[in-house]
Write a protein that holds these residues in place. Sequence first.
Motif, short mmCIF file in Angstrom:
data_model
loop_
_atom_site.label_atom_id
_atom_site.label_comp_id
_atom_site.label_asym_id
_atom_site.label_seq_id
_atom_site.Cartn_x
_atom_site.Cartn_y
_atom_site.Cartn_z
N ALA A 244 1.46 4.02 -3.05
CA ALA A 244 0.78 5.42 -2.77
C ALA A 244 1.73 6.56 -3.46
O ALA A 244 3.08 6.06 -3.79
CB ALA A 244 1.03 5.69 -1.35
N ARG A 245 1.17 7.66 -3.89
CA ARG A 245 2.04 8.84 -4.57
C ARG A 245 3.23 8.99 -3.79
O ARG A 245 2.91 9.26 -2.50
CB ARG A 245 0.97 9.85 -5.04
CG ARG A 245 1.20 10.10 -6.51
CD ARG A 245 0.46 10.87 -7.09
NE ARG A 245 -1.14 11.06 -6.53
CZ ARG A 245 -1.33 12.19 -5.88
NH1 ARG A 245 -0.45 13.27 -5.92
NH2 ARG A 245 -2.39 12.23 -5.25
N SER B 99 2.67 11.73 -0.66
CA SER B 99 1.51 11.77 -0.01
C SER B 99 1.72 10.86 1.38
O SER B 99 2.61 10.31 1.50
CB SER B 99 0.45 10.82 -1.05
OG SER B 99 0.73 9.37 -0.70
N GLY C 14 -0.01 8.50 2.58
CA GLY C 14 -0.01 6.98 2.29
C GLY C 14 1.50 6.57 2.43
O GLY C 14 1.43 5.29 2.74
N ARG C 15 2.17 7.24 1.95
CA ARG C 15 3.53 6.59 1.95
C ARG C 15 4.26 6.37 3.33
O ARG C 15 5.27 5.73 3.09
CB ARG C 15 4.69 7.94 0.98
CG ARG C 15 4.22 7.86 -0.27
CD ARG C 15 4.71 7.04 -1.20
NE ARG C 15 6.16 6.72 -1.29
CZ ARG C 15 6.96 5.72 -1.27
NH1 ARG C 15 6.33 4.54 -1.31
NH2 ARG C 15 8.17 5.65 -1.65
N ARG D 66 0.88 -1.13 0.08
CA ARG D 66 0.09 0.01 0.11
C ARG D 66 0.79 1.29 0.10
O ARG D 66 0.75 2.18 -0.83
CB ARG D 66 -0.94 0.02 1.27
CG ARG D 66 -2.37 0.47 0.68
CD ARG D 66 -3.20 0.43 1.90
NE ARG D 66 -3.68 -1.14 2.33
CZ ARG D 66 -3.54 -1.61 3.69
NH1 ARG D 66 -3.32 -0.77 4.44
NH2 ARG D 66 -3.77 -2.88 3.76
N ARG D 67 1.89 1.29 0.81
CA ARG D 67 2.89 2.40 0.92
C ARG D 67 3.56 2.62 -0.53
O ARG D 67 3.65 3.55 -0.88
CB ARG D 67 3.84 2.31 1.88
CG ARG D 67 3.37 2.49 3.44
CD ARG D 67 4.47 2.90 4.34
NE ARG D 67 5.34 1.68 4.24
CZ ARG D 67 5.32 0.83 5.18
NH1 ARG D 67 4.40 0.46 6.07
NH2 ARG D 67 6.31 -0.24 5.21
#
Length: 415
Positions: free
Chosen positions: A190-191, A194, A196-197, A186-187
């Motif tokens: 992620a952009r 972002s 999410g990283r 998922r990380r």
Amino acid sequence: MTRAADRLDRLLGARLPGPPDGLRRGPFRRDAFPSPLHSERRAANTGVWLGAAFLVCFLTGVLSDQIQDPQGWFTWPASPVWAYQVTQGVHVAAGLAAIPLLLVKLWTVHPLLFEWPPAGSPARAVSRLSVLVLVGAGVFELATGLVNIAQWYPFGFFFPTAHYWTGWIAIGAISVHVGAKAAEIRRGLARAGSPGRTAGLAPDAAVEVRERDAAAEEHAVSRRALVLATGLGVSAVTLTTVGQTLRPLGPVAVLAPRLPTVGPQGVPVNQTAENAGVLETARADDYRLVVAGPQRLELSPADLRALPQATERLPIACVEGWSASGDWTGVRLRELLRLAGLPAGTAVRVLSLQPGGRYDSSVVDVPQAADPRTLLALRLNGEPLSLDHGFPVRLIAPNRPGVMQTKWLRQVEPA
Ligand SMILES: Nc1nc2c(c(=O)[nH]1)N[C@H]1C(S)=C(S)[C@@H](COP(=O)(O)O)O[C@H]1N2
Ligand SMILES: [Mo]
């Protein structure tokens, strides 16, 4: 590390003793792999494509197995005639495309092999062993598939069985891997920059990721080069091989083991009459095709030619991923079964003159047995069948794996 692994470690309360730091040399030294291309991000991106290729191979492979060896609940229709050509062509094409993807993926993640300390905890050791299974099964599938389509059998085992079961191991290991690495994936996807990283990371690890992102930004050129090279590799492999089944790309299929137009009567041969040991029996004067039924038929080639003839355009679609269509002429199986007093739609077994071997007979299930396009072919592309294509008579049915298009028939009987 994943939450499950953390929990297991806490449960076991164990840390494995690390090796002395004196061993921390060569690839084991700190920062031995400075390239930002060995990143979570590259690993996740390549992994998505590789996982998709394996999933496609798995689904089309299980389908091919069911068609050849159906379990009660499964029947494979006779239409469209090209369906197996497509599913098996896709199976082999996706497998070949997965080879460059797997190489890039292994290159991206190989620094993890030199992680320090090597295990750290029991859960970590288990997780590393599971990656070993994953890589082993993946490499095995692609390598055995490749040598099989090249018709080179350096191994002692029966290819389809080993390839089939290792396929289940590979897809199982991939599922476990995706589950275990969910947070990293998922990380990785992620952009850059972002939130999410860095989700779920400890503060110092988050700083490291941000630094890596910044470094990767500086290396945008090499990142693009890697993506481009991977794309070019996959395209090159696909374009130079898929012509073995996709006619318009035939002229550039320089790496394809077979070309759809090269062979006697314009169709490739798999298994020659000589190898099958039928040179004499296929040409014997007393050759008769037996149709076992309430009215037993014993037909000479002349008898077969005297029956009503039909012509159908049907492909040979080999499990090896090549396919070739021909105009086949002969007696409709349906007609022959009627003459033998067997009800329409009887599933039959066809037996070859070939003495033994795995492909000396096959079952024609109801959809193909009832289909008027299923022929006992005597001619191919306007000429009498050549010896290697199954003279004096072979089976050719719509939408059927090549391996079940039995050549050099001696008998047809209710299955
Ligand atoms: N008796 C017999 N029939 C056989 C085979 C075989 O080994 N023995 N090989 C099969 C395979 S794997 C394929 S792909 C097709 C190829 O038919 P062709 O050689 O006419 O192209 O024949 C099938 N029929
Ligand atoms: Mo085949």
